[in-house]
Design an enzyme around this catalytic site. Structure first.
Site, PDB file in Angstrom:
ATOM      1  CG  ASP A 156      41.384  32.895  49.156  1.00 31.03           C
ATOM      2  OD1 ASP A 156      40.791  33.409  48.206  1.00 31.03           O
ATOM      3  OD2 ASP A 156      42.512  32.392  49.062  1.00 31.03           O
ATOM      4  CD  GLU A 193      41.147  34.442  43.052  1.00 31.16           C
ATOM      5  OE1 GLU A 193      41.796  35.457  43.320  1.00 31.16           O
ATOM      6  OE2 GLU A 193      41.327  33.369  43.675  1.00 31.16           O
ATOM      7  CD  GLU A 194      42.455  30.785  45.349  1.00 30.54           C
ATOM      8  OE1 GLU A 194      43.596  31.094  44.954  1.00 30.54           O
ATOM      9  OE2 GLU A 194      41.957  31.184  46.413  1.00 30.54           O
ATOM     10  CG  ASP A 252      39.724  37.728  47.014  1.00 29.63           C
ATOM     11  OD1 ASP A 252      39.440  36.776  47.762  1.00 29.63           O
ATOM     12  OD2 ASP A 252      40.480  37.601  46.036  1.00 29.63           O
ATOM     13  CG  HIS A 350      46.702  30.844  49.120  1.00 32.50           C
ATOM     14  ND1 HIS A 350      47.240  31.099  47.877  1.00 32.50           N
ATOM     15  CD2 HIS A 350      45.381  31.146  49.015  1.00 32.50           C
ATOM     16  CE1 HIS A 350      46.299  31.544  47.067  1.00 32.50           C
ATOM     17  NE2 HIS A 350      45.148  31.587  47.740  1.00 32.50           N
TER      18      HIS A 350
HETATM   19 ZN   LIG Z   1      43.219  32.459  47.267  1.00 31.81          ZN
END
Ligand SMILES: [Zn+2]
Ligand SMILES: *[C@@H]1O[C@H](CO)[C@@H](O)[C@H](O)[C@H]1NC(C)=O
Ligand SMILES: *[C@@H]1O[C@H](CO)[C@@H](O)[C@H](O)[C@H]1NC(C)=O
Ligand SMILES: *[C@@H]1O[C@H](CO)[C@@H](O)[C@H](O)[C@H]1NC(C)=O
Length: 384
Positions: A156, A193-194, A252, A350
């Protein structure tokens, strides 16, 4: 299971956007009927015979795509937007593509986040900046901010970034002698992105929202030999940068090991408007498996008909299972999308465990090879 389900619902499309997307999709489907012949003509089909596949496979330096290898390891550091490590990763991307003689653009900007004002920078690299049409591959290079833990984000999206670099590195000699001046490959490395706290419309996709908005308002002139299936095909003389994108392929959450006794993550097409590209990818996956140049694991899990690989041929899950990601700001503005993300997120998603131990180098290499062939076929590279 808990985290996978949480992962699945964690990035839902807000209802208003879903409705808007539905309208966009329906319009695209209507347009598709008219334009499918035009786009079929523009997608080169010369690749790939078994010989060409084995040539493309032979370009691999497999050890470079391991977690300590020269292609993947530079991304395997915490690289939260606005931090020194994030800048180091930017510099790595810039120097890598400068050495390959690609055109490098930066898109620096600041935005407000739940933890304060942060500096971001998207990196856009293009083989031939003068080409009127682009095949775009994209991934995000930032890693998620956690207050109390170090997070690598191997899947990620260190692995997707490495896959992009691998494609550029291996195909560059062919791109150097590529003869079609109207078509090129571009890669976007998105920052931000996060979410810094919780995924919302304003706390997420900082980089892609900024770039899509900017490109929608930036006009280029000249004849547009469009194959994107949108816009005015009769040759408008002024059009936005977005309309020069044939398709944006977003990668992704890739590269994680199969859970014990389970299969590697599988991915379903969620974008009917690019079904023909998905079909190409599934066919490429099948041809590579037949040539046995992908991992034994991938060959073993696939059926005779070419289904059940990483990229699923069946249309069991469709656009109603779309996952929110960096493609959204582009899709909302009419750019055709291929979204390569497992609908069931990796179990490490995550968590601190999304690190080197989560990665299966064979799977990383399989994906790199599938997309290397896709790019070679799309552009019609002269591979023998
Ligand atoms: Zn992520
Ligand atoms: C693999 O890494 C070596 C050492 O960094 C580099 O010279 C070579 O170009 C790389 N090859 C590929 C295909 O990534
Ligand atoms: C920056 O990356 C290095 C590894 O290159 C790591 O040891 C360090 O903890 C990272 N810094 C931050 C603030 O995450
Ligand atoms: C398309 O562009 C041409 C030339 O600019 C123009 O004459 C025509 O009206 C446009 N068609 C549409 C549907 O916008």
């Amino acid at each position: 299971m808990g985290s996978r389900i949480r992962g699945f619902v964690r990035r839902p499309l807000p209802a208003t956007n879903a409705l808007f997307l539905l309208v966009v999709l329906l319009s695209l489907l209507v347009l598709l009927a008219d334009f499918s012949r035009a786009s079929a003509r523009l997608v080169h089909r010369s690749c790939c015979s078994p010989t060409q596949l084995s040539t493309l496979a032979s370009l691999s330096a497999k050890q470079n795509l391991t977690v300590t290898g020269s292609t993947l390891s530079p991304f395997m550091v915490p690289r939260v937007s606005g931090t020194a490590n994030n800048t180091l990763v930017q510099q790595h991307i810039i120097s890598t593509f400068t050495a390959l003689d690609w055109h490098v653009d930066q898109d620096p900007f600041e935005d407000n986040t739940p933890i304060g004002r942060i500096k971001f920078n998207n990196i856009i690299v293009t083989k031939n900046i003068n080409a009127a049409r682009k095949l775009v591959l994209a991934a995000h290079f930032d890693s998620k901010y956690f207050k109390d833990q170090e997070f690598i984000g191997a899947t990620d999206s260190a692995v997707p970034c490495a896959i992009l670099v691998d494609i550029a590195t291996t195909l560059n000699p062919y791109l150097d002698t590529y003869l079609d001046p109207s078509l090129t490959i571009q890669m976007i490395f998105f920052d931000g992105e996060e979410a810094f706290k919780t995924w919302t419309l304003t706390d997420s996709l900082y980089g892609s929202r900024h770039l899509a908005e900017k490109w929608a308002a930036t006009y280029v002139s000249g004849y547009r030999p469009s194959s994107s299936g949108i816009g005015n095909l009769s040759g408008s003389s002024s059009h936005s940068i977005l309309s020069t994108i044939d398709v944006l392929v977003l990668l992704d959450l890739l590269g994680s090991r199969a859970s014990p006794g389970g299969k590697p993550a599988q991915i379903y097409n969620t974008h009917p408007e690019t079904a023909h590209h998905w079909q190409s990818l599934v066919e490429i996956q099948q041809s590579l498996a037949k040539s046995s140049v992908v991992s034994a694991g991938l060959v073993g899990q696939m059926t005779e008909t070419g289904d059940n690989g990483y990229l699923m041929a069946s249309s069991g899950w469709q656009s109603n299972h779309a996952i929110d990601d960096d493609h959204r700001p582009f899709q909302q503005r009419g750019v055709p999308i291929v979204h390569i993300i497992p609908q069931q997120f990796p179990t490490v998603w995550h968590t601190v465990d999304d690190n080197a131990d989560a990665i299966d180098p064979e799977i990383v290499h399989d994906f790199a090879l599938i997309f290397r062939v896709f790019v070679a076929q799309y552009l019609g590279l002269n591979v023998f």
